[in-house]
Design an enzyme around this catalytic site. Structure first.
Site, PDB file in Angstrom:
ATOM      1  CD  GLU A   1      11.664  70.896  45.226  1.00 30.78           C
ATOM      2  OE1 GLU A   1      10.628  70.377  45.698  1.00 30.78           O
ATOM      3  OE2 GLU A   1      12.641  70.230  44.872  1.00 30.78           O
TER       4      GLU A   1
ATOM      5  CB  CYS B   1       5.857  71.941  50.404  1.00 29.45           C
ATOM      6  SG  CYS B   1       7.505  71.430  50.921  1.00 29.45           S
TER       7      CYS B   1
ATOM      8  N   GLY C   1       7.259  77.371  45.450  1.00 29.15           N
ATOM      9  CA  GLY C   1       5.995  78.075  45.695  1.00 29.15           C
ATOM     10  C   GLY C   1       4.834  77.208  45.288  1.00 29.15           C
ATOM     11  CB  SER C   2       1.303  78.057  44.866  1.00 27.32           C
ATOM     12  OG  SER C   2       1.423  79.128  43.954  1.00 27.32           O
TER      13      SER C   2
ATOM     14  CB  THR D   1       3.135  80.919  41.447  1.00 28.72           C
ATOM     15  OG1 THR D   1       2.096  81.470  42.242  1.00 28.72           O
ATOM     16  CG2 THR D   1       4.051  82.034  41.003  1.00 28.72           C
ATOM     17  N   GLY D   2       3.848  78.186  39.897  1.00 27.08           N
ATOM     18  CA  GLY D   2       4.857  77.374  39.213  1.00 27.08           C
ATOM     19  C   GLY D   2       4.538  77.214  37.731  1.00 27.08           C
TER      20      GLY D   2
HETATM   21  P1  NAD Z   1       3.560  81.619  45.674  1.00 30.05           P
HETATM   22  O1  NAD Z   1       3.607  80.743  44.494  1.00 30.05           O
HETATM   23  O2  NAD Z   1       2.414  82.541  45.852  1.00 30.05           O
HETATM   24  O3  NAD Z   1       4.859  82.562  45.763  1.00 30.05           O
HETATM   25  C1  NAD Z   1       6.166  82.050  45.772  1.00 30.05           C
HETATM   26  C2  NAD Z   1       7.121  83.101  45.259  1.00 30.05           C
HETATM   27  O4  NAD Z   1       6.833  83.361  43.885  1.00 30.05           O
HETATM   28  C3  NAD Z   1       7.065  84.451  45.956  1.00 30.05           C
HETATM   29  O5  NAD Z   1       8.383  84.950  46.094  1.00 30.05           O
HETATM   30  C4  NAD Z   1       6.271  85.306  44.984  1.00 30.05           C
HETATM   31  O6  NAD Z   1       6.539  86.697  45.098  1.00 30.05           O
HETATM   32  C5  NAD Z   1       6.746  84.768  43.657  1.00 30.05           C
HETATM   33  N1  NAD Z   1       5.826  84.968  42.529  1.00 30.05           N
HETATM   34  C6  NAD Z   1       4.495  85.209  42.552  1.00 30.05           C
HETATM   35  N2  NAD Z   1       4.011  85.291  41.292  1.00 30.05           N
HETATM   36  C7  NAD Z   1       5.061  85.078  40.468  1.00 30.05           C
HETATM   37  C8  NAD Z   1       5.198  84.996  39.039  1.00 30.05           C
HETATM   38  N3  NAD Z   1       4.154  85.160  38.211  1.00 30.05           N
HETATM   39  N4  NAD Z   1       6.424  84.725  38.527  1.00 30.05           N
HETATM   40  C9  NAD Z   1       7.493  84.518  39.339  1.00 30.05           C
HETATM   41  N5  NAD Z   1       7.414  84.600  40.699  1.00 30.05           N
HETATM   42  C10 NAD Z   1       6.215  84.865  41.250  1.00 30.05           C
HETATM   43  O7  NAD Z   1       3.729  80.609  46.901  1.00 30.05           O
HETATM   44  P2  NAD Z   1       3.594  80.919  48.433  1.00 30.05           P
HETATM   45  O8  NAD Z   1       2.142  81.137  48.713  1.00 30.05           O
HETATM   46  O9  NAD Z   1       4.600  81.941  48.800  1.00 30.05           O
HETATM   47  O10 NAD Z   1       4.059  79.513  49.081  1.00 30.05           O
HETATM   48  C11 NAD Z   1       3.204  78.496  49.429  1.00 30.05           C
HETATM   49  C12 NAD Z   1       3.253  77.383  48.402  1.00 30.05           C
HETATM   50  O11 NAD Z   1       4.597  76.933  48.227  1.00 30.05           O
HETATM   51  C13 NAD Z   1       2.484  76.151  48.832  1.00 30.05           C
HETATM   52  O12 NAD Z   1       1.750  75.641  47.746  1.00 30.05           O
HETATM   53  C14 NAD Z   1       3.575  75.173  49.242  1.00 30.05           C
HETATM   54  O13 NAD Z   1       3.184  73.816  49.177  1.00 30.05           O
HETATM   55  C15 NAD Z   1       4.644  75.514  48.272  1.00 30.05           C
HETATM   56  N6  NAD Z   1       5.945  75.062  48.777  1.00 30.05           N
HETATM   57  C16 NAD Z   1       6.613  74.035  48.139  1.00 30.05           C
HETATM   58  C17 NAD Z   1       7.807  73.559  48.650  1.00 30.05           C
HETATM   59  C18 NAD Z   1       8.556  72.418  48.003  1.00 30.05           C
HETATM   60  O14 NAD Z   1       9.746  72.249  48.296  1.00 30.05           O
HETATM   61  N7  NAD Z   1       7.948  71.613  47.163  1.00 30.05           N
HETATM   62  C19 NAD Z   1       8.335  74.127  49.797  1.00 30.05           C
HETATM   63  C20 NAD Z   1       7.634  75.160  50.409  1.00 30.05           C
HETATM   64  C21 NAD Z   1       6.450  75.635  49.884  1.00 30.05           C
END
Ligand code: NAD
Length: 481
Positions: free
Chosen positions: A253, A287, A231-232, A235-236
């Site tokens: 990731e 990503c 994810g982002s 959030t990471g």
């Molecule tokens: P996000 O971080 O908003 O959400 C990702 C997941 O995390 C969702 O399932 C969400 O419900 C969950 N989440 C939200 N808050 C949380 C918390 N506090 N604790 C635990 N889980 C939580 O990301 P997104 O908007 O769904 O995805 C887009 C982002 O992901 C972009 O920044 C993109 O670059 C990144 N991404 C990275 C990769 C990689 O392999 N490096 C691949 C795809 C996407």
């Protein structure tokens, strides 16, 4: 609620359930799922709460005892059966993925199909047992054992691709799983959960749809040993902080702001085709999309013009239409974010050689944009746009281009484009990223580690490096005397 609204709600698909301990279960709460091509709900699915998470974790812990004792060969057979099930269901799963995610249906089917390669590729990697010392006094070996329950949290841009790598890695190495897809794209993952429920012993695989708070509860849960999060960056960081309370193992990731550096010896039209695809496929919601292009001044104008030509040719539309090449952005939040980028970029005085305007009508459609003459400190250059807007910057000195490419907290991937392959490889080695490509961008493989440097991630997915992230090293040291 009006009669027509009630009638349209009765059309919603509702045949979705969680998988807990081998059983299909629903929740008291349900959530709408929007089709981004229309901006309207087309389905509803159950929304899990903490009690359901506790049941899933308890089932996964119970199942771990037997599953972790099965051998690698036995687990490979399960993963093969799962790969076959995905292949058999590729068509209808792909259609469902397009309806919830937006990407063209051929690409959605391709995403399901790639899952097969992830499952079989990752489970073909042998896990080593290494002899570290063998002398008169001691025999010392390094083994690896599974961790326990792995929590897998996925985003909305490529929900199946990004789930299957962690699923295959966790299960092959002897862990059990609790998987939570993004609330924007839960449906295809729930259906894959149903398929897995028919293959794996109860409790080995658990799938729960839920909101962000469910993800947070997973990161805090004392019964979960590791989180695999995609994810982002924002959030990471929260996930990492939250995992600290139980010292969970963690693979992150995260986002990227990938540079592509184009030298002056290339054919601009040929490179433009590849760069355009790498920057805008899945409407830029990747990503490892190219997110900044640095072009040598000698080919700058020709490259920009060729990129604009590509952008103007693209067919934007509903992913279910066979001739659509780019679908909508996946959700309203991302659509608003990308519109903000467009407005902000216009204010900087940068030039749009293609795109820049948003069409009227329903759905989250953004035509691809090529932006030139943009300042290095513009938001579109500094931040991850995650949309089909590609800034092209000029350079005259390659050291300066590398320095600008590296001047970011992101470090996912990058690429060098040149006819001189040796020079390309030497320059690629200077990029501060997890993967540096030459004359390509966005090529991953289950046998090749993938992940981010700097704030783009922690640890790796894929390859033996990725698999060992799902295991605990165990030293066995035998005194001979
Ligand atoms: P996000 O971080 O908003 O959400 C990702 C997941 O995390 C969702 O399932 C969400 O419900 C969950 N989440 C939200 N808050 C949380 C918390 N506090 N604790 C635990 N889980 C939580 O990301 P997104 O908007 O769904 O995805 C887009 C982002 O992901 C972009 O920044 C993109 O670059 C990144 N991404 C990275 C990769 C990689 O392999 N490096 C691949 C795809 C996407």
């Amino acid at each position: 609620m009006s009669a027509s609204q009630a009638e349209s709600r009765s059309d919603l698909l509702t045949d979705f359930s969680h998988l807990i301990d081998g059983q299909a279960v629903t929740s008291d709460d349900w959530m709408d799922v929007i089709n981004p091509a229309t901006g309207r709900a087309f389905a509803r699915c159950p929304k899990a709460v903490r009690g359901e998470l506790d049941r899933a974790v308890a089932a996964a812990r119970k199942a771990f005892t037997a599953w972790s004792k099965t051998g690698y060969d036995e687990r490979v057979e399960y993963l093969k059966r799962m790969a076959e099930a995905l292949e058999d269901s590729q068509d209808w799963l792909g259609e469902l993925l397009t309806r919830e995610q937006g990407k063209p249906v051929a690409q959605a089917r391709g995403e399901i199909g790639r899952g097969k390669g992830q499952l079989t590729g990752l489970s073909s990697i042998p896990i080593p047992v290494e002899t570290l010392v063998d002398d008169e006094d001691k025999h010392i070996e390094l083994h690896y054992r599974p961790l326990g329950v792995v929590g897998i949290i996925t985003p909305w841009n490529a929900p199946i691709n990004l789930a299957l790598g962690p699923i295959a890695s966790a299960l092959y190495t002897g862990n059990t799983i609790v998987l939570k897809p993004s609330p924007y794209t839960p449906l295809t993952t729930l259906k894959i959960g149903e398929l897995m429920g028919e293959i794996f012993p109860p409790g080995v695989v658990n799938v729960l749809a839920g909101g962000d708070e469910l993800g947070q509860q997973m990161t805090e849960h004392p019964g979960i040993a590791k989180i695999s999060f995609t994810g982002s960056v924002e959030t990471g960081k929260k996930v990492m902080a939250s995992c600290a309370s139980t010292v969970k193992r963690l693979t992150l990731e995260l986002g990227g702001n990938d540079p592509a550096i184009v030298l002056d010896d290339v054919d601009p039209a040929e490179v433009a085709k590849k760069l355009f695809f790498a920057g805008t496929v899945n409407s830029g919601q990747v990503c490892m999309a190219v997110k900044r292009v640095y072009a040598h001044e000698k080919i700058y104008d020709a490259l920009c013009a060729a990129l604009a030509e590509e952008a103007n040719k693209v067919k934007l539309g509903d992913g279910m239409d066979a001739d659509t090449q780019l679908g909508p952005l996946q959700n309203r939040m991302q659509y608003d974010k990308v519109r903000d980028f467009l407005e902000d970029t216009k204010k900087t005085g940068a030039r749009f050689l293609a795109g820049g305007d948003i069409p009227e009508g329903a759905g989250y459609f953004v035509p691809p944009a090529i932006v030139t003459d943009i300042a290095e400190d513009a938001r579109l250059v500094r931040e991850e746009q995650f949309g089909p807007i590609l800034p092209v910057l000029k350079f005259s000195d390659i050291d300066d281009a590398i320095a600008r490419a590296n001047d970011t907290d992101y470090g996912l991937c990058g690429s060098i484009w040149t006819k001189d392959l040796n020079k390309g490889a030497q320059l690629a080695a200077r990029l501060e990223v997890g993967t540096a490509w030459v004359n390509q961008h966005r090529a991953t493989h289950p046998l090749v580690p993938f992940g981010g440097a700097k704030q783009s991630g922690l640890g790796r997915q894929y390859s033996i490096l990725g698999l060992l992230g799902y295991m605990e090293p165990l030293v066995i040291s035998v005194a001979k005397k």
